[in-house]
Enzyme design. Structure first.
Site, short mmCIF file in Angstrom:
data_model
loop_
_atom_site.label_atom_id
_atom_site.label_comp_id
_atom_site.label_asym_id
_atom_site.label_seq_id
_atom_site.Cartn_x
_atom_site.Cartn_y
_atom_site.Cartn_z
N SER A 188 75.88 -7.83 55.96
CA SER A 188 75.50 -6.65 56.73
C SER A 188 75.28 -6.92 58.21
O SER A 188 75.60 -6.09 59.05
CB SER A 188 74.24 -6.02 56.14
OG SER A 188 74.39 -5.77 54.77
N HIS A 210 69.58 -6.80 60.03
CA HIS A 210 70.44 -5.79 60.66
C HIS A 210 70.22 -5.74 62.16
O HIS A 210 71.17 -5.60 62.94
CB HIS A 210 70.14 -4.42 60.04
CG HIS A 210 70.51 -4.34 58.59
ND1 HIS A 210 70.13 -3.29 57.78
CD2 HIS A 210 71.23 -5.17 57.79
CE1 HIS A 210 70.60 -3.48 56.57
NE2 HIS A 210 71.26 -4.62 56.55
#
Length: 263
Positions: free
Chosen positions: A175, A228
């Site tokens: 991610s 993230h």
């Protein structure tokens, strides 16, 4: 990236609500999601006049690490998840940047939902960026984003441990690199105006990455917010170092975009 508790693999919390069981998630794999993923990948690639080889390679590596016997050759989740280790007396600061964790943490996923979501996002952004920059420059971009996002995660987490006494989490998944892709694509596009995201009107471009960063944390609380965030920062760093001044990376040349579907 998904995050979990320190220690035993069986305590790992999946980034999309599931829990990974055993060393590699057990044998009770959800092949329905795997079939859906393969179908979408094949359909999308058939639509392209030019194929993106490095994106295909990344998809294959992530899938093989989860579904095939390749997983028996890779480190376990506990050995590969990205987390800063406490330094022992006399150990160098470089000791917290474990190369095994820095590399393999991105290839492992918590469960099929985590893998499916990341592979679909990789398919879309990989096609867009690889056809724009050509395979080798895109591979270099990927390596930079992976190294920078992992390094930032370890460094910031270690500072949290050393200065605030926080307990570091254990993160895996692609991610962070995907968030880096999104930032690079948005900064390159230079789009203006607004668009709707879950009913909210936000400015087009890189602002959407920040909105998505916060939104995902509400929808999937087990997702690694710091992972993230480090991906977003790595994307900004890549753009500032290699793309802002020339419009292309110093090792990108001029490249061609080829034909691609607008997402």
């Amino acid at each position: 990236a998904a995050e979990g508790q320190r220690g035993d693999d069986r305590m790992y919390r999946g980034g999309f609500g599931g829990r990974r069981t055993g060393r590699r998630g057990g044998r009770d794999q959800n092949y329905y999601l795997a079939t859906m993923l393969v179908t979408q990948v094949v359909r999308r690639l058939n639509e392209l006049e030019r194929k993106p080889p490095f994106t295909i390679l990344l998809l294959g590596l992530c899938a093989a690490a989860h579904y095939t016997e390749v997983r028996d050759w890779l480190p376990s989740v506990g050995q590969a998840c990205l987390r800063p280790e406490r330094l022992h007396p006399g150990e160098s600061m470089l000791g917290i940047f474990n190369p095994v964790r820095m590399i393999f943490s991105s290839l492992l996923h918590a469960n099929e939902y985590h893998l499916y979501h990341n592979c679909i996002s990789l398919l879309n952004k990989g096609v867009q960026l690889e056809l724009r920059h050509k395979p080798l420059p895109f591979a270099a971009m990927t390596c930079f984003l992976l190294g920078a996002s992992s390094g930032l995660y370890v460094l910031i987490s270690h500072l949290g441990v050393a200065m605030l006494g926080l307990t570091p989490s254990c993160a895996i998944g692609f991610s962070a690199v995907l968030f880096g892709y999104k930032v690079v694509a948005a900064l390159e596009s230079g789009h203006t105006g607004e668009q709707t995201f879950f009913g909210i009107r936000v400015p087009k471009g890189v602002y959407l990455s920040w909105v998505e960063l916060v939104t995902i944390q509400f929808v999937h609380p087990n997702a690694s917010f710091l992972g993230h965030l480090c991906g977003v920062l790595a994307g900004w760093l890549y753009y500032l170092l290699f793309l802002k001044q020339r419009g292309r990376s110093r090792f990108h040349g001029h490249g061609t975009t080829g034909r691609r579907r607008q997402d």
